[in-house]
Motif scaffolding. Structure first.
Motif: not given
Ligand code: FE2
Ligand code: FE2
Length: 264
Positions: A61-65, A160-161, A86-88, A103-104
């Motif tokens: 998962l590249s990021h949580g979006h 998006i850290p 990633v779930t933030m 958010t995911m």
């Protein structure tokens, strides 16, 4: 390396299009799903290609979006590679002032809880010749843009850290949205692995609202590294792609369509 486009917003007959990204990577006989789309397109597109969802054992998962993590709900992988956080919560504010939840989704979070989570806390090799960057520091003056927040009231700025990109030893860079900026991403890769000369970029570059100055800087740097090939998808933006095509005459722009595979 073979890369198959499973989810993108550009329509193609027989496939479901949606705003999101998912790529199936086949590298030295190891298969990884890089992102999962927003949720509606992954399963029908896998079915169309005759790929059983159960055969996907490793997901990055590249990021949580949610446009990258929504399709996770359709899968049952053994392992997930992503950065902590990633779930933030993620929100974005559009030009019209509307707030969008990014958010995911909960269904995806539930899948995540069921499998082995590999926390990509720093640049690391996850398989022979395949690296994840881990969190990408914004070390340059690159104007990364985007009106992103961790709260719906838009008081806590979100960079998006947890974003990560993927690099192969052969010089292919795969990006999700590239919120951290393509220059910051390239600089990190070059700092950690100066011996890897990146010649190909596949993925989203989030240049839809980029200023002419940023586009110029980006093009100049891609010319300097002698980028040979790219398949720009998802949030890169049509105008930005057109600009880069004009600015990088020596670079081959691959129009990767849904269900199509490119081999490197
Ligand atoms: Fe995205
Ligand atoms: Fe994103």
């Amino acid at each position: 390396m073979k890369i198959t486009l499973l989810v993108n917003h550009v329509e193609k007959r027989g496939f479901q299009a949606e705003f999101g990204l998912s790529l199936l990577l086949d590298y030295r006989n190891g298969k990884y799903l890089f992102d999962t789309g927003a949720g509606a397109a992954l399963a029908p597109n896998l079915a169309r290609l005759g790929i059983a969802p159960k055969s996907i054992k490793r997901v990055i998962l590249s990021h949580g979006h949610c446009d990258h993590t929504g399709g996770l709900a359709e899968l049952s992988p053994q392992a997930i590679y992503a950065c902590q956080g990633v779930t933030m919560p993620h929100f974005s504010r559009h030009d019209d002032g509307k707030i969008h939840l990014l958010t995911m989704p909960e269904r995806s979070k539930n899948v995540l809880k069921e499998c082995k989570f590999h926390n990509v806390s720093a640049f690391q090799e996850i398989g022979k010749g395949i690296f994840l960057t881990g969190p990408i520091p914004r070390t340059t003056a690159e104007d990364c843009g985007g009106d992103f927040y961790h709260d719906a009231a838009c008081t806590i700025k979100d960079e998006i850290p947890e974003e990560t990109a993927l690099l192969t030893a052969g010089g292919i860079l795969v990006t999700g949205c590239c919120h951290a900026g393509i220059l910051n991403t390239l600089f990190l890769c070059e700092k950690i692995h100066p011996e890897i000369k990146i010649h190909t970029i596949v993925g989203g570059l989030h240049l839809r609202h980029a200023s002419p100055a940023r586009l110029n800087l980006t093009a100049a740097y891609l010319r300097r590294i002698k980028l040979r090939r790219c398949a720009l998808l998802h949030c890169t933006g049509d105008e930005a792609i057109a600009f880069l095509k004009r600015s990088l005459p020596a670079c081959k722009f691959v129009d990767l369509s849904l269900g199509e595979t490119i081999c490197f």
